[in-house]
Write an enzyme that holds these catalytic residues in place. Sequence first.
Site, mmCIF file in Angstrom:
data_model
loop_
_atom_site.group_PDB
_atom_site.id
_atom_site.type_symbol
_atom_site.label_atom_id
_atom_site.label_comp_id
_atom_site.label_asym_id
_atom_site.label_seq_id
_atom_site.Cartn_x
_atom_site.Cartn_y
_atom_site.Cartn_z
ATOM 1 N N LEU A 1 0.820 -1.219 0.000
ATOM 2 C CA LEU A 1 0.000 0.000 0.000
ATOM 3 C C LEU A 1 0.843 1.253 0.000
ATOM 4 C CD1 LEU A 1 -2.691 -1.055 2.646
ATOM 5 C CD2 LEU A 1 -2.951 -1.021 0.162
ATOM 6 N N GLY A 2 2.037 1.164 0.542
ATOM 7 C CA GLY A 2 2.891 2.344 0.589
ATOM 8 C C GLY A 2 4.129 2.046 1.407
ATOM 9 N N PHE B 1 10.386 4.398 8.030
ATOM 10 C CA PHE B 1 10.608 3.320 8.987
ATOM 11 C C PHE B 1 9.900 2.020 8.634
ATOM 12 C CE2 PHE B 1 11.004 7.160 11.826
ATOM 13 C CZ PHE B 1 12.397 7.088 11.903
ATOM 14 N N GLY B 2 9.076 2.000 7.603
ATOM 15 C CA GLY B 2 8.380 0.755 7.316
ATOM 16 C C GLY B 2 7.576 0.796 6.036
ATOM 17 N N ASP C 1 4.021 14.222 13.307
ATOM 18 C CA ASP C 1 4.193 13.989 11.860
ATOM 19 C C ASP C 1 2.838 13.983 11.153
ATOM 20 O OD1 ASP C 1 5.648 13.641 9.563
ATOM 21 O OD2 ASP C 1 5.802 11.469 9.753
#
Length: 1006
Positions: A705-706, A710-711, A836
Site C-alpha cells: 500500500l505504501g 521506517f516501514g 508527523d
Amino acid sequence: MHVLHLFCFFRILRPCLAALPRSSHDSADKLTLLSFKSMLLDPAGSLASWNSSNHLCSWRGVVCGRRHPERVIALQMNSFSLAGRISPFVGNLTFVRELDLSNNHLDGKIPEELGQLRRLQVINLTRNFLEGSIPAALGRCTQLLYLNLGFNHLQGELPSEIGSLKNIVFLNLVANGLSGQFPQFIANLSSIQALGLGNNTFSGPFPSFLHQLPNLSRVSIEFNNLSGVIPPSFWNISTLIGFSAAGNAISGTIPSNAFNNFPHLQVFYMENNLFHGRIPASLGNASHLSRIQLHTNFFSGSVPPEVGKLKDLQFLKLADNFLEANETIGWEFVNALTNCTQLQMLELAFNRFGGVLPGSFSNLSTSLFYLILENNTISGTIPEGIGNLINLQGLDLSNNHFTGALPSSLGMLQSLNGFSVANNKLNGSIPLSIGNLTQLNYLIFLSNEFGGTIPRALGNLTNLLELLLAYNNFVGSIPIEIFNIHTLTIALDLSHNKLEGSIQTEIRNLKNLVELHLESNMLSGEIPSSLGECQLLQNLYLANNLFTGSIPLALEEMKGLEILDLSRNNFSGQIPEFLENLSSLSHLNLSFNNFSGEVPTSGVFANATKISIQGNDELCGGIYYLHLPTCSSESSKRRHSSPVILVVIPLAATLGVLLLVYLFLTCHKKKSSENRSTESMEGHPLISYSQLVKATEGFSTTNLLGTGTFGSVFRGTLCCRNYENLVAVKVLKLQTPGAHKSFEAECEAMRNLRHRNLVKIITSCSSIDSKGDDFKAIVFDFMPNGSLEHWLHPGASNQLEQRCLNLHQTVSIIFDVAYALDYLHWHGVAPIVHCDLKPSNVLLDADMVAHVGDFGLAKILAEESSSFQPSTSSMGFRGTIGYAPPEYGAGNIISTHGDIYSYGIIILEMVTGRRPTDNTFGHGLSLRKYVEMAINNRVMDIVNIELVTELENENARVDGAPNRKMLHSLISLLKLGVLCSEETPSSRMSTKDIIKELHAIRKALT
C-alpha cells in the site's frame, strides 16, 4: 541556465575575475550571488531586488563593507522563506563575515566550500532541512565566533576539526541526528560560552571536561544516550546560567553542597534520568534559579524548605519520584514557597506525599497557573483558601484520599481550564459556585461519594469538552441544562449513580459528543429519537437501567458508532436491521432484555465475538456459532415453558461459549514450532509471523500500500474459521536507524488510545522472520478509501485518479482530524503530540470518515499529563518538510502547538490543492504566505480547481452567481488554516476554538 552549466562557466571565468581591477569586484560578487540565487526557490519574492538593474549593495539581505564598499561582507537572509540548496559558489565571497540563512526551508548538504571563507565569524543555518554530515572544512574558519546548525537533519559524527575553532563563543547543534561518542575535543574550545548538543544520539559517560571551559554559561546536552555519574568537578562551574541534561541515563546522587557554587544559575533541568537520594538543601543557595525540573527520577526523602529562598522561582517540577511527607513532617517546604512570589507551576504528582494538605497552599503566589498533586496519599479536606489562587488554570487533586465537601471558594478560580478530583472520598453536594468556572474545558469528579442532585448551574460551563461525574451517589433527574452545553464533544459520563427519569429530547443538542455513559442508573422510558441527531457518537452506554420500548430507527444516523451497550434493560421488539449496516460497529451488547425474532447475520452480527445477546429467550436464527434455534412459527413462543429447555438452553450456551473460546485460541495460537519469540501488545490478540506472511501473500508487492522511512504497509486478509478481516500490516525496516524507537513509540502511543478518528490498532508482532532476523510489525484496521494524500494528489496509476473531494467532504475530514487532535492533546491518559501530521497519515474508511494514523514519531508528554502544558524538552524530531512547524527548528520544544501548525498546513493544502513543497511555492510557510496574500482579493485564483468547479456549477449557483455560502465557507477555511499555522506557537488556535469555528462553517453551509 542549468546549475551544472553555471558551475562550469564560473570555473572558467574565475581566473579572469581575479584579474579584474579592484573596482570590478562588485561584478564578481554579483555573479556569485546570482549563481547562489539560481539554486534557490523564492516563492515569497524575497530576492526580487536581486537583478542587474539594482546595485549589488542595495539587494535585500546583502551587506557591503565600509573599507571595501564594493565587496559583500554579510548575507542576512533570516526568514526569507527560501527553499532549495546552498550553492557552493557562496565559497567565493571571500570577504563575507556573516552568513545567516536561518529559518528557511533549505535542504541538501552544507557545502564544503564554506571552509574557504577565512574571514567568516558567523554561520547561522538553523531551522532548515539540511542533511548529510557536518563538513570538516568548517574547522578552517578559524575566525568563527558563532556556529548554529541546530534543528536540521544532519547525521554522522561531529568532525574533530571543529575542535580547532579556538575563538568560537556559541556552538549550537541541537535537534539533529548526530551520533557517536560525546566529542571530547570540545574541551579545546576555550572561548565557548554556549554549547548546544542536545536532542541527538551522542553516547558515552557524562562529559568530564566541562569545568575546563572557563567561560561556559549555557549547556544543553539533553535527550542523548549519556550515562554514568556527574563528576564532582561539574559542581564548581560558577559561570553556569542554564544547564539541561534531561532525558539521558545519568545516575548517582546530587552532592549535599552541589549548589553552593552556582551564583548565576537560572535554569536546571535534570528530569528523566536515574538520580536517587535526597534533593540537597543547598539548592536554595543558587539564588537566581527560576526553573527547576527534577521530575521522573528516583529522588526520595522530603523536599528541602530551602527552596523558599529562591525569590525568582517560576517552575518547580518534582513529579514522579519517591518524595514524601506525612502528618507531622515533610510539608514545611510549602510554607517556604509562599515567599516565591513568581511561582507559576508546582508539580508534585506521583510521589508519596501523605497527611493533610497544609493550609499554606492557599498562600502560594497568585501567579500560580498549575498545581498538580495527583497520585499521592493526601488526606483530609481541601483547604477553603484554595480560592485565593485566582489565576489557576489547571488543578489536579485526583487519586488521593481527600474527604469532606468541596469548598465553595473554588468558584473564585475563574481562569480554571482543567479541574480533577477523581478517585477520592469527597462527599456532599457540588457547590453551586462551580457554575462560575465558565472557562472550564474539563471537569472530572468521578469515583467519589458526592450526593444530592446534579446542580443546574453546571449548564453555565459553556466551554466544557468533557464532564465526568460517574461512580458517585447523585440522585434525581439529569438537568436539561447539561444537554445544552453544545461544546461537550469528548465525553459525558454520568454512569454508576442513582439518577432517575428519562432522557430528555434536548440531548439532540450534543451533536458533536463522541462518548456518552449513562449506564448503571435508574433511568427509564424509551430512548428518544432525538438521540439519533448526535451523529458523531462513537460509544453509547445505556446498560443496567430501566429503559423500555424498541431501539429507535433514528440511531441509524450514527454512522460512526463503535460500541453500543443496551444490556440489562427492558427493551423489546425485533433487533433492527440497520445495526448490521453500521460498518464501524465493533461491539454490540443487547443481553438480558426482551428482544424477539430473527437475529441478523451480516455486519457486526457475523462475528460472534463482537455481540452479546444472551438473556433474550425469544431470539432465533443468527450465525451458527450463536447456537440459536432456527426461526419458525414455534420459535416465537417462549422457550422456557418446558423444564427440559431450562436445562438445555444453559447447557447449549455454555457449550457455545466454550466453542468460541476454543476457536479464538485456535485462531491466535502462538505455535512454538513457528516463532518461539512472538510477542504482541498487551490487551491485543497474539499473532505470529507466519500468519502475517499468509495474510499478505508473502508480503507481495501486489499488496504493497505504501512505504515510508521506517516501514512498508501491506494489505492483508486475516482468516479465522468462517470470517475474514481486511487489515493493514506495517512492517518495520529494522535496518533503518530509529526504526526500533519508532516501533516502540507507536505501540506506546496507541496502547491506550481509542477514538473514532484514530486508526484502530489490532495487534503488533515482535518475532523472528524466516531468515532468523528480527521482525516487527503493527496490524491496523484496513482503510478502503486510502489516504487523504491520494485524494488530494492522485498519481497517474492511482485508482483514485478520477475521484475528488467535494466541499462537504473537505469540511468533514477537517472536522475529523480536529477531533483526533483534541483527543490526543487533551483527553488521553497523557497528552500526545503526533509530530508527523500530514495527508499521507490521514486515512479514510468506507464512509469517508478520517482516521489519523502513524504514531512512529509521537511524543507522550507524560511529565505534563495533568497540566496540559507543552513539554519544555523534546525528543529528537524528524517530521516532514513542509508540515513541520518552524519552532521545531528554533528551540527545544515539542508541543501540541506543533501539531496545530501541521493541521493548518493540511487545511490550506486541501483547499488550494497545492502541496506545501510545490516547486511553485517552495516549502512550509510559503504556502501560507501565498494564501495570505490572496485571501482578501483573489480567493478564486488559489482555490483547488475541483472546488471552483463545484462552486460554479449550475447546482451551486444562485441567481446566476456563485453560491455565496460556499464562497464564504472556503474563505473561512483558508483563514482557519492561516490562523493555525502562525509562526509563533502561542498565536495558533486551540483545538477547542478550531472545533467552534468548524461548527460555524458547517452551519453556514446548511
